[in-house]
Design an enzyme around this catalytic site. Structure first.
Site, PDB file in Angstrom:
ATOM      1  N   LYS A   1     -14.487 -19.872  17.038  1.00  0.00           N
ATOM      2  CA  LYS A   1     -14.463 -20.416  18.497  1.00  0.00           C
ATOM      3  C   LYS A   1     -14.568 -18.701  18.661  1.00  0.00           C
ATOM      4  O   LYS A   1     -14.166 -18.086  17.872  1.00  0.00           O
ATOM      5  CB  LYS A   1     -13.031 -20.408  19.120  1.00  0.00           C
ATOM      6  CG  LYS A   1     -13.087 -20.286  20.455  1.00  0.00           C
ATOM      7  CD  LYS A   1     -13.435 -21.363  20.890  1.00  0.00           C
ATOM      8  CE  LYS A   1     -12.575 -22.738  21.698  1.00  0.00           C
ATOM      9  NZ  LYS A   1     -13.402 -24.156  21.787  1.00  0.00           N
TER      10      LYS A   1
ATOM     11  N   THR B   1     -12.169 -25.757  16.821  1.00  0.00           N
ATOM     12  CA  THR B   1     -12.196 -24.678  17.492  1.00  0.00           C
ATOM     13  C   THR B   1     -11.251 -24.023  18.083  1.00  0.00           C
ATOM     14  O   THR B   1     -10.569 -23.291  18.313  1.00  0.00           O
ATOM     15  CB  THR B   1     -14.223 -23.997  18.154  1.00  0.00           C
ATOM     16  OG1 THR B   1     -13.643 -24.763  18.688  1.00  0.00           O
ATOM     17  CG2 THR B   1     -14.962 -24.295  16.833  1.00  0.00           C
ATOM     18  N   ASP B   2     -10.680 -25.056  18.762  1.00  0.00           N
ATOM     19  CA  ASP B   2      -9.596 -25.212  19.972  1.00  0.00           C
ATOM     20  C   ASP B   2      -8.807 -24.581  19.078  1.00  0.00           C
ATOM     21  O   ASP B   2      -7.976 -23.774  20.096  1.00  0.00           O
ATOM     22  CB  ASP B   2      -9.722 -26.331  21.041  1.00  0.00           C
ATOM     23  CG  ASP B   2      -9.024 -25.890  21.828  1.00  0.00           C
ATOM     24  OD1 ASP B   2      -9.446 -25.377  22.867  1.00  0.00           O
ATOM     25  OD2 ASP B   2      -7.888 -26.934  22.328  1.00  0.00           O
TER      26      ASP B   2
ATOM     27  N   PHE C   1     -38.448  18.034  16.250  1.00  0.00           N
ATOM     28  CA  PHE C   1     -39.441  16.880  15.630  1.00  0.00           C
ATOM     29  C   PHE C   1     -40.799  16.759  15.391  1.00  0.00           C
ATOM     30  O   PHE C   1     -41.389  16.700  16.739  1.00  0.00           O
ATOM     31  CB  PHE C   1     -39.148  15.012  16.372  1.00  0.00           C
ATOM     32  CG  PHE C   1     -39.620  14.324  15.870  1.00  0.00           C
ATOM     33  CD1 PHE C   1     -39.015  13.734  14.684  1.00  0.00           C
ATOM     34  CD2 PHE C   1     -40.709  13.241  16.626  1.00  0.00           C
ATOM     35  CE1 PHE C   1     -39.701  12.625  14.267  1.00  0.00           C
ATOM     36  CE2 PHE C   1     -41.377  12.124  15.746  1.00  0.00           C
ATOM     37  CZ  PHE C   1     -40.831  12.476  14.613  1.00  0.00           C
TER      38      PHE C   1
ATOM     39  N   ARG D   1     -35.384  20.058  22.012  1.00  0.00           N
ATOM     40  CA  ARG D   1     -35.143  18.489  23.143  1.00  0.00           C
ATOM     41  C   ARG D   1     -34.442  18.313  23.153  1.00  0.00           C
ATOM     42  O   ARG D   1     -33.217  18.773  22.284  1.00  0.00           O
ATOM     43  CB  ARG D   1     -36.443  17.346  22.192  1.00  0.00           C
ATOM     44  CG  ARG D   1     -36.052  16.931  20.535  1.00  0.00           C
ATOM     45  CD  ARG D   1     -36.987  15.242  20.158  1.00  0.00           C
ATOM     46  NE  ARG D   1     -35.711  15.186  18.741  1.00  0.00           N
ATOM     47  CZ  ARG D   1     -35.789  14.158  18.384  1.00  0.00           C
ATOM     48  NH1 ARG D   1     -37.093  13.402  19.254  1.00  0.00           N
ATOM     49  NH2 ARG D   1     -35.780  13.641  17.258  1.00  0.00           N
TER      50      ARG D   1
ATOM     51  N   GLN E   1     -33.200  10.047  12.242  1.00  0.00           N
ATOM     52  CA  GLN E   1     -32.969   9.584  10.632  1.00  0.00           C
ATOM     53  C   GLN E   1     -32.160  10.882   9.914  1.00  0.00           C
ATOM     54  O   GLN E   1     -31.327  10.329   9.191  1.00  0.00           O
ATOM     55  CB  GLN E   1     -34.136   9.548  10.286  1.00  0.00           C
ATOM     56  CG  GLN E   1     -35.145   8.153  10.360  1.00  0.00           C
ATOM     57  CD  GLN E   1     -36.085   8.681  11.742  1.00  0.00           C
ATOM     58  OE1 GLN E   1     -36.058   9.526  12.577  1.00  0.00           O
ATOM     59  NE2 GLN E   1     -37.070   8.244  11.417  1.00  0.00           N
TER      60      GLN E   1
ATOM     61  N   ASN F   1     -32.219   6.185  20.068  1.00  0.00           N
ATOM     62  CA  ASN F   1     -33.052   6.966  20.266  1.00  0.00           C
ATOM     63  C   ASN F   1     -32.972   6.503  21.884  1.00  0.00           C
ATOM     64  O   ASN F   1     -33.946   6.834  22.448  1.00  0.00           O
ATOM     65  CB  ASN F   1     -34.210   8.028  19.951  1.00  0.00           C
ATOM     66  CG  ASN F   1     -35.037   8.842  19.697  1.00  0.00           C
ATOM     67  OD1 ASN F   1     -34.040  10.142  20.622  1.00  0.00           O
ATOM     68  ND2 ASN F   1     -35.032   9.269  18.981  1.00  0.00           N
TER      69      ASN F   1
ATOM     70  N   HIS G   1     -34.379   8.775  24.514  1.00  0.00           N
ATOM     71  CA  HIS G   1     -34.992   9.671  25.038  1.00  0.00           C
ATOM     72  C   HIS G   1     -34.662  10.183  26.540  1.00  0.00           C
ATOM     73  O   HIS G   1     -34.677   9.873  27.300  1.00  0.00           O
ATOM     74  CB  HIS G   1     -36.081   8.885  25.227  1.00  0.00           C
ATOM     75  CG  HIS G   1     -36.963   8.025  23.794  1.00  0.00           C
ATOM     76  ND1 HIS G   1     -36.935   8.888  22.581  1.00  0.00           N
ATOM     77  CD2 HIS G   1     -37.268   7.003  23.914  1.00  0.00           C
ATOM     78  CE1 HIS G   1     -37.834   7.582  21.316  1.00  0.00           C
ATOM     79  NE2 HIS G   1     -37.503   6.873  22.242  1.00  0.00           N
TER      80      HIS G   1
HETATM   81  O1  LIG Z   1     -36.356  11.055  15.920  1.00  0.00           O
HETATM   82  C1  LIG Z   1     -37.117  11.021  15.824  1.00  0.00           C
HETATM   83  N1  LIG Z   1     -36.937   9.860  15.095  1.00  0.00           N
HETATM   84  C2  LIG Z   1     -38.380   9.158  14.975  1.00  0.00           C
HETATM   85  O2  LIG Z   1     -38.749   8.767  14.260  1.00  0.00           O
HETATM   86  C3  LIG Z   1     -38.969   9.011  16.499  1.00  0.00           C
HETATM   87  N2  LIG Z   1     -40.424   9.287  16.489  1.00  0.00           N
HETATM   88  C4  LIG Z   1     -40.296   9.291  17.366  1.00  0.00           C
HETATM   89  O3  LIG Z   1     -41.674   8.553  18.307  1.00  0.00           O
HETATM   90  N3  LIG Z   1     -39.394  10.140  18.152  1.00  0.00           N
HETATM   91  C5  LIG Z   1     -38.751  10.239  16.913  1.00  0.00           C
HETATM   92  N4  LIG Z   1     -37.235  10.805  17.102  1.00  0.00           N
END
Ligand SMILES: O=c1[nH]c(=O)c2[nH]c(=O)[nH]c2[nH]1
Length: 296
Positions: A12, A57-58, A158, A175, A218, A244, A246
């Site tokens: 469940k 499952t009940d 970056f 950024r 990363q 990410n 943005h």
């Molecule tokens: O920290 C980031 N990793 C990426 O792999 C990536 N690719 C991207 O377009 N911006 C970013 N920023």
């Protein structure tokens, strides 16, 4: 050549369980989403429709609520272990169980400077999670969190990435870095103070995110994982999924205005999705199934 029934499980999904501890006038609550799955010899129901081994499952759902009354739920890991072991120990065909629990965070509503006895507000979207796998007499615990939203307004760059005919992204040395952390960490034992460990791991991840001068999300992922493994000897590895989120600097030059990283447009999609595992090199890799990934 023949056709056979492959791996399977059933249960469940998403039993929403709320408990109120009323031992004193100062109530405490637990708000959980519990999913159970059973594994074992269930060939017959698939092959012939013979359900003699199939605990409904009940019934699994009812067990979740009954166990919540028989003893306090406690930490989600303990409740998941209790539920999983119950199914394996009481139903002969059941050899294994998977119990997933998400816990929603509630806070006491402040009234006159103190938290109210029985009025609460949902803290945010963040969830504490566990995925417990019972395999015969063995138990594996993978705990984690979902949707821990964090942002750094500087300290993130970056640049230095390959460029081809489709690259338009401008390199940046400053950024916004923002993400909603989903993390799962695997414990090497079940002899753990779950609440204390969760709080410690969560703080470690937050601190590592804040203090890492990041050249890529990363890199932040790795640093967060490394800090957790350094501080938690009982954690074998940690997996993270980091969208990410943005925030693009808005082009105000068009209006004759400088934009010194002060005004951004937050984009919800598409988003980069950075995923990875940080692990010890001296522990065996775990089956994906322990992490409650779709495979079983
Ligand atoms: O920290 C980031 N990793 C990426 O792999 C990536 N690719 C991207 O377009 N911006 C970013 N920023």
């Amino acid at each position: 050549m023949g056709i056979v029934m492959g791996p399977n499980q059933y249960g469940k999904a998403e039993c929403r369980l709320v408990t109120v501890n009323r031992d004193t006038e100062r109530h405490s609550i637990k708000d959980l989403n519990v999913s159970t799955s059973l594994r074992g010899d269930f060939d017959e129901t698939h092959l012939t429709g013979d359900n003699s081994s199939v605990l409904p499952t009940d019934t699994q759902k009812n067990t979740v609520y009954a166990k919540a009354k028989e003893a306090p739920v406690g930490e989600i890991e303990d409740f998941a272990l209790r539920l999983g072991r119950h199914f394996v120990d009481t139903q002969e065909p059941v050899r294994g169980a998977r119990v997933l629990i998400d816990e929603y965070a509630w806070e006491r509503i402040p009234v006159g400077g103190a938290g109210h006895d029985h009025a609460f507000s949902r803290a945010n979207d963040e969830k504490r999670t566990t995925a417990v796998t019972i395999d015969g007499s063995r138990a594996h615990v993978v705990s984690g969190l979902k949707d821990m939203v964090v942002l750094k307004s500087t300290g993130s760059e970056f640049w230095g990435y390959p460029k081809d005919q489709y690259t338009t992204l401008a390199e940046t040395e400053d950024r916004i870095l923002a993400t909603a952390v989903t993390a799962r960490w695997r414990y090497l034992s079940t002899d753990v103070d779950w609440a204390k460990s969760f709080e410690a791991i969560r703080s470690t991840m937050l601190e590592a995110f804040a203090t890492t001068h990041s050249y890529a999300l990363q890199q932040s992922l790795y640093e967060m994982g490394r800090a957790v493994l350094e501080q938690q000897p009982r954690v074998a590895e940690i997996r993270m999924s980091l969208p990410n989120k943005h925030n693009f600097r808005y082009d105000l030059e068009r209006f004759g205005l400088d934009n010194n990283n002060e005004v951004f447009i937050a984009a919800d999609r598409p988003y980069g999705l950075i995923e990875g595992t940080v692990t010890r090199d001296d522990v065996e890799a775990a089956p994906a199934a322990w992490y409650s990934l779709p495979e079983f």
